[in-house]
Enzyme design. Sequence first.
Site, PDB file in Angstrom:
ATOM      1  N   TYR A  52      18.830 -59.361 -10.674  1.00 51.31           N
ATOM      2  CA  TYR A  52      19.467 -58.379 -11.561  1.00 51.31           C
ATOM      3  C   TYR A  52      20.270 -59.091 -12.626  1.00 51.31           C
ATOM      4  O   TYR A  52      21.069 -59.957 -12.311  1.00 51.31           O
ATOM      5  CB  TYR A  52      20.403 -57.460 -10.768  1.00 51.31           C
ATOM      6  CG  TYR A  52      19.909 -56.035 -10.782  1.00 51.31           C
ATOM      7  CD1 TYR A  52      19.862 -55.319 -11.980  1.00 51.31           C
ATOM      8  CD2 TYR A  52      19.461 -55.416  -9.630  1.00 51.31           C
ATOM      9  CE1 TYR A  52      19.376 -54.026 -12.008  1.00 51.31           C
ATOM     10  CE2 TYR A  52      18.967 -54.124  -9.656  1.00 51.31           C
ATOM     11  CZ  TYR A  52      18.932 -53.432 -10.847  1.00 51.31           C
ATOM     12  OH  TYR A  52      18.439 -52.158 -10.885  1.00 51.31           O
ATOM     13  N   GLU A  54      21.789 -57.368 -15.644  1.00 53.25           N
ATOM     14  CA  GLU A  54      22.266 -56.420 -16.665  1.00 53.25           C
ATOM     15  C   GLU A  54      23.220 -57.116 -17.611  1.00 53.25           C
ATOM     16  O   GLU A  54      24.108 -57.864 -17.186  1.00 53.25           O
ATOM     17  CB  GLU A  54      22.951 -55.234 -15.986  1.00 53.25           C
ATOM     18  CG  GLU A  54      21.944 -54.288 -15.372  1.00 53.25           C
ATOM     19  CD  GLU A  54      22.593 -53.149 -14.609  1.00 53.25           C
ATOM     20  OE1 GLU A  54      23.794 -53.212 -14.341  1.00 53.25           O
ATOM     21  OE2 GLU A  54      21.873 -52.202 -14.273  1.00 53.25           O
ATOM     22  N   ASP A 199       7.217 -51.539 -37.525  1.00 54.40           N
ATOM     23  CA  ASP A 199       6.717 -51.626 -36.149  1.00 54.40           C
ATOM     24  C   ASP A 199       5.427 -52.444 -36.223  1.00 54.40           C
ATOM     25  O   ASP A 199       4.379 -51.938 -36.605  1.00 54.40           O
ATOM     26  CB  ASP A 199       6.458 -50.214 -35.614  1.00 54.40           C
ATOM     27  CG  ASP A 199       5.837 -50.223 -34.219  1.00 54.40           C
ATOM     28  OD1 ASP A 199       5.527 -51.323 -33.703  1.00 54.40           O
ATOM     29  OD2 ASP A 199       5.661 -49.130 -33.650  1.00 54.40           O
ATOM     30  N   THR A 226       5.436 -55.071 -29.829  1.00 58.47           N
ATOM     31  CA  THR A 226       5.066 -55.331 -28.440  1.00 58.47           C
ATOM     32  C   THR A 226       4.856 -56.839 -28.338  1.00 58.47           C
ATOM     33  O   THR A 226       4.755 -57.533 -29.349  1.00 58.47           O
ATOM     34  CB  THR A 226       3.735 -54.660 -28.050  1.00 58.47           C
ATOM     35  OG1 THR A 226       2.697 -55.200 -28.891  1.00 58.47           O
ATOM     36  CG2 THR A 226       3.779 -53.159 -28.216  1.00 58.47           C
ATOM     37  N   LYS A 229      -0.017 -57.568 -27.416  1.00 56.09           N
ATOM     38  CA  LYS A 229      -1.221 -57.288 -28.207  1.00 56.09           C
ATOM     39  C   LYS A 229      -1.668 -58.599 -28.865  1.00 56.09           C
ATOM     40  O   LYS A 229      -1.989 -59.539 -28.153  1.00 56.09           O
ATOM     41  CB  LYS A 229      -0.941 -56.131 -29.164  1.00 56.09           C
ATOM     42  CG  LYS A 229      -0.614 -54.843 -28.374  1.00 56.09           C
ATOM     43  CD  LYS A 229      -0.362 -53.630 -29.214  1.00 56.09           C
ATOM     44  CE  LYS A 229       0.028 -52.441 -28.337  1.00 56.09           C
ATOM     45  NZ  LYS A 229       0.397 -51.248 -29.127  1.00 56.09           N
ATOM     46  N   ARG A 235       3.068 -57.780 -20.979  1.00 54.08           N
ATOM     47  CA  ARG A 235       3.394 -56.453 -21.487  1.00 54.08           C
ATOM     48  C   ARG A 235       4.885 -56.374 -21.746  1.00 54.08           C
ATOM     49  O   ARG A 235       5.683 -56.759 -20.899  1.00 54.08           O
ATOM     50  CB  ARG A 235       3.061 -55.368 -20.456  1.00 54.08           C
ATOM     51  CG  ARG A 235       1.693 -55.421 -19.843  1.00 54.08           C
ATOM     52  CD  ARG A 235       1.313 -54.065 -19.313  1.00 54.08           C
ATOM     53  NE  ARG A 235       1.000 -53.221 -20.435  1.00 54.08           N
ATOM     54  CZ  ARG A 235      -0.122 -53.319 -21.154  1.00 54.08           C
ATOM     55  NH1 ARG A 235      -1.038 -54.183 -20.865  1.00 54.08           N
ATOM     56  NH2 ARG A 235      -0.321 -52.523 -22.180  1.00 54.08           N
TER      57      ARG A 235
HETATM   58  C1  LIG Z   1       1.149 -50.135 -28.814  1.00 57.80           C
HETATM   59  C2  LIG Z   1       2.150 -49.622 -29.778  1.00 57.80           C
HETATM   60  C3  LIG Z   1       3.421 -49.195 -29.358  1.00 57.80           C
HETATM   61  C4  LIG Z   1       3.766 -48.952 -27.912  1.00 57.80           C
HETATM   62  O1  LIG Z   1       3.733 -50.014 -27.075  1.00 57.80           O
HETATM   63  P1  LIG Z   1       3.784 -49.776 -25.472  1.00 57.80           P
HETATM   64  O2  LIG Z   1       4.027 -51.139 -24.949  1.00 57.80           O
HETATM   65  O3  LIG Z   1       2.496 -49.179 -25.076  1.00 57.80           O
HETATM   66  O4  LIG Z   1       4.929 -48.868 -25.196  1.00 57.80           O
HETATM   67  C5  LIG Z   1       4.345 -48.865 -30.327  1.00 57.80           C
HETATM   68  N1  LIG Z   1       4.046 -48.922 -31.630  1.00 57.80           N
HETATM   69  C6  LIG Z   1       2.826 -49.289 -32.065  1.00 57.80           C
HETATM   70  C7  LIG Z   1       2.552 -49.337 -33.529  1.00 57.80           C
HETATM   71  C8  LIG Z   1       1.837 -49.641 -31.153  1.00 57.80           C
HETATM   72  O5  LIG Z   1       0.626 -49.969 -31.595  1.00 57.80           O
END
Ligand SMILES: *Cc1c(COP(=O)(O)O)cnc(C)c1O
Length: 432
Positions: A52, A54, A199, A226, A229, A235
Amino acid sequence: MYDYVRKQDNEVFAALEGEEQREAEGLELIPSENYVSKAVREANGSCLTNKYSEGYPGKRYYGGQEFTDKVEQLAIDRAKKIFGCDHANVQPLGGANANIGAYFAWLDPGDTVLGMDLGHGGHLTHGAPVTYMAKLYRFIRYKMKNIETGEIDYDEMREIAKKEKPKIILGGFSGYPRELDWQKISDIAKEVGAVAMADVAHIAGLIAGGVAKNPFDYGFQIVTTTTHKTLRGPRGGMILSKGIVSSPLKAPEKTVENLPTLIDRSVFPGLQGGPHMNNIAAKAIALGEAMQPPFKGYAAQIVKNARAMAKVFQDANIRLIAGGTDNHLVLADVWSSLSLGGKDAEGTLDKVGITLNKNAIADDTRKPFDPSGIRFGTPAITTRKFTEKESARVAELMIEAMQNKSEEKKLSAIREEIRTLCKKFPIPESFV
Ligand SMILES: *Cc1c(COP(=O)(O)O)cnc(C)c1O
């Protein structure tokens, strides 16, 4: 592999084995997926899951943080270096959490966010009506001006921004194959006093590898992403920001300069509990991999491969949204070109060992569960070391399968060729 699971739990073991085989023998064309290194997997399965932590490095609510502090600081420092920003919060459990954390840091309930239309490439977390965020904040949209070229209507964006006074202008997408004009978005945000937030969940690896533009170079204040990807990590998510970094123990004044601290407090204690330190260690490793020279070649090859696949589709007269690709993904209108629904296309390709997803195309006239398009991308096959040659061949096989969806013999021959290709290009264990 999975020796302890095998000895203890046959049912879970069977599922893990099955997935190992599925990943090894099939082609992953879902543009948001990738294969991580064994080092990332090891760290993700490490003893740090027991701990933990936090709080933040040096400022925790529990003892015993000698090593967690080191690991989190490594991840933070590497993220800052790669993306050229003042601060990195590496605790968000996913991309959705990263976006929510950023919204909570800056917005009050009822505030307005101007983001990309969901039908034109925006993500669920950019204000889909089914999300809780959409109940808290008011999301308004910008769109493409021309679906055939992918050009965004920046004049309309400016007009909407002037009229609606959003607190955040959000650039980012999960289904858009071109680059956004970060400078224009940032200028519009400045003009109306909004925070410019990007994003980059899908393209973080392309930015890290130097083949896509970094929003921080164009005046953006917040970048969420993220890590799993194109960045090829475990993840998870991150919130990167520019501003003054101060202690997260005390609430700062709500100013743009204080965004880093507002974000830290927003993620913890605002949104999440204890960080997943095993996952943060894996993020640190993946970021370390992204800083090595081979990652640049990887990122460049992702785009080359996507272009090679797009060309095969266009040569076969299949309509592509935005007329092609500048990044890692392609959106094909299979309904107008092949009279095949997206659902049918997804199912047919699944049969031959190609995994991708059906996708609504801009202003789709068909239902969300059976839209007109498919979306596919090259991050995972590029990790397997595919070049333009193999990528183009996969695109040919995809078209052949879709054109012969009822010919079992043909499909099984294609399945066999895919299996052979996979054997020739096994999933690598290491990238450095
Ligand atoms: C995949 C994605 C997310 C969300 O990611 P998670 O890990 O699935 O919560 C947010 N914004 C964009 C643009 C994405 O492609």
